[in-house]
Design an enzyme around this catalytic site. Sequence first.
Site, PDB file in Angstrom:
ATOM      1  N   VAL B 192      12.070 -29.849 -24.371  1.00 26.39           N
ATOM      2  CA  VAL B 192      11.425 -28.534 -24.452  1.00 26.39           C
ATOM      3  C   VAL B 192      12.389 -27.512 -23.891  1.00 26.39           C
ATOM      4  O   VAL B 192      13.000 -27.743 -22.844  1.00 26.39           O
ATOM      5  CB  VAL B 192      10.094 -28.506 -23.651  1.00 26.39           C
ATOM      6  N   GLN B 199       4.459 -24.839 -19.273  1.00 26.19           N
ATOM      7  CA  GLN B 199       3.262 -24.267 -19.890  1.00 26.19           C
ATOM      8  C   GLN B 199       2.397 -25.314 -20.555  1.00 26.19           C
ATOM      9  O   GLN B 199       1.478 -24.981 -21.275  1.00 26.19           O
ATOM     10  CB  GLN B 199       3.646 -23.258 -20.953  1.00 26.19           C
ATOM     11  N   GLY B 202       5.179 -29.618 -23.362  1.00 31.54           N
ATOM     12  CA  GLY B 202       5.619 -31.008 -23.421  1.00 31.54           C
ATOM     13  C   GLY B 202       4.418 -31.931 -23.479  1.00 31.54           C
ATOM     14  O   GLY B 202       4.385 -32.908 -24.233  1.00 31.54           O
ATOM     15  N   LYS B 203       3.428 -31.599 -22.673  1.00 27.09           N
ATOM     16  CA  LYS B 203       2.191 -32.389 -22.670  1.00 27.09           C
ATOM     17  C   LYS B 203       1.552 -32.381 -24.049  1.00 27.09           C
ATOM     18  O   LYS B 203       1.108 -33.402 -24.548  1.00 27.09           O
ATOM     19  CB  LYS B 203       1.246 -31.783 -21.637  1.00 27.09           C
ATOM     20  N   ASP B 226      13.128 -40.868 -17.375  1.00 22.84           N
ATOM     21  CA  ASP B 226      13.927 -40.598 -16.193  1.00 22.84           C
ATOM     22  C   ASP B 226      12.996 -40.515 -14.985  1.00 22.84           C
ATOM     23  O   ASP B 226      11.835 -40.133 -15.101  1.00 22.84           O
ATOM     24  CB  ASP B 226      14.668 -39.270 -16.410  1.00 22.84           C
ATOM     25  N   TYR B 233       4.493 -38.517 -17.362  1.00 16.39           N
ATOM     26  CA  TYR B 233       3.945 -39.455 -18.339  1.00 16.39           C
ATOM     27  C   TYR B 233       2.763 -40.224 -17.790  1.00 16.39           C
ATOM     28  O   TYR B 233       1.866 -40.619 -18.528  1.00 16.39           O
ATOM     29  CB  TYR B 233       5.047 -40.408 -18.825  1.00 16.39           C
TER      30      TYR B 233
END
Lengths: 231, 274
Positions: B192, B199, B202-203, B226, B233
């Site tokens: 992203v 914001q 990514g989710k 990572d 996650y």
Amino acid sequence: MALSGGLLPQTSISLNKDAVDVVQLSALLAATRQNCLQFPLLQPDGSLAEAAHPSKLRLALHYSTLVVSIHMRGPIPGGDYMHTTDRKHQQQRTPFLNFSLGQSRPVPRLIAFGRATSDHALTASIHDLAVAPSLQRRGFGRRILQKLLRELGRRGITDIAALAAPEQRPFFTACGFGDDELNSTTMLYLRSSMTSREDSVKRFGRKSLVIPAALRAMYMPSSGQHDMERS
Amino acid sequence: MLSSTVPRGLSPHLKLTCLQWQPKSAPLLPWHSHSGYSYHQSSGESRRRLTSSVKFWDTLKSGFVKDPPTIVAEPIQEENGVEEPNVDDEEPVVLMETAQPDGTVEKIIFGSGEAVDVYELEALYIKVGWPRRPPEKVEAALKNSFMVASLHLQKEVPFEGGATKMLKRELIGMARATSDHVFNATIWDVIVDPLYQGQGLGKALIEQMVRALLRRDIGNITLFADAKVVDFYKNLGFEADPFGIKGMTNGTVYHDRSFFNSRSACLRVALGSF
């Protein structure tokens, strides 16, 4: 390909996807307690609740980048992994192999299998390695893996990953796999049905059995506690 | 990186509307697993009948009961190699729409089948500090990925009558998944634009991706995270090394693990603050 010892019936290794009979494959995976799911459901006696469906396997093979299989002509030493009745049914389905040259030829038995998926350019993953239980520890698994690695390398894919349960790590280490160089953490998606509060999960090593609430008293008499629960 | 310390690129006087998210289907509860139903394009009536007759416990029981009724509908199998419907059968979703002071409208659009320009992607890599990779390899990888989810920022001028004129469109996020279309999927290259991090984009990327995979009944979803983004996650339903299952690798590793920022690692070493 001759094998060390030379006492085994002839085996051949192949990259041909069509050489794999998906019914045999489903049975081979079931014999090694796999059904392509990361967390297969087990029956109380430890065997698979549900084997991988052959038609799903056919699709998965179609969309896999590489499929490596070892077949054996002749009876499997130490006992077959498929029941006699299932095998007879197999033989009937492939009558063309039985044209007589003085003797009927047996259906080639799948004894080892492995496949890889990839994006054909950057990364690849190894799945569903399996060797017939009576023929393990003879190097078949290693040959499958090495064939996969060599073929992937030939196509320019060098980043190859495999998911390994703790008891499988020595095998992969011996074949040249190591912990992730970047120290990435492997993460798997767990559907919340695995940890719902309605039932509990009983672990058999790496496999787990979901026990519905109604039967919990029978299988987990000690606890009202959940065996595995995400807090 | 998805840390909140990354400066936001939006100017303070912008008014953010609420997240307009219209999922294609009802929230995917685990016991509403659509095993194979999405492929049954028979009459809608029969499809409804199929869906209503299977409950979660039925799918469990089928493993235990001696002669279970055939309840799980199998996907239509192709003896003749007919191609399955692709994952990009879903419309693009507008995640955010903000009105700019100059009258234009900025939209952030999620799409799962849209073409991603390799050079735009490369520009994005540079922004987050990933090493460059040969474009033809990236192109091949995108083409052969099962699903490529992308976030685009679209700047539009609204006219009366509902028409809009697009001023610019840029790629601000991407994630892709490789799969065998049936059992396993691995998510790679989640990225992203730093300006738009923090914001929930990514989710959104990952959630949509996981939903699309679960709709296809692909239950083995893996990724390599990572250390910095493991918690990210975890909040999305992933678990690290469950039951001790770890990923092992062989060969040179491409720096395409999710969110790995290699350049910052080098900087840290150079400045001695490691």
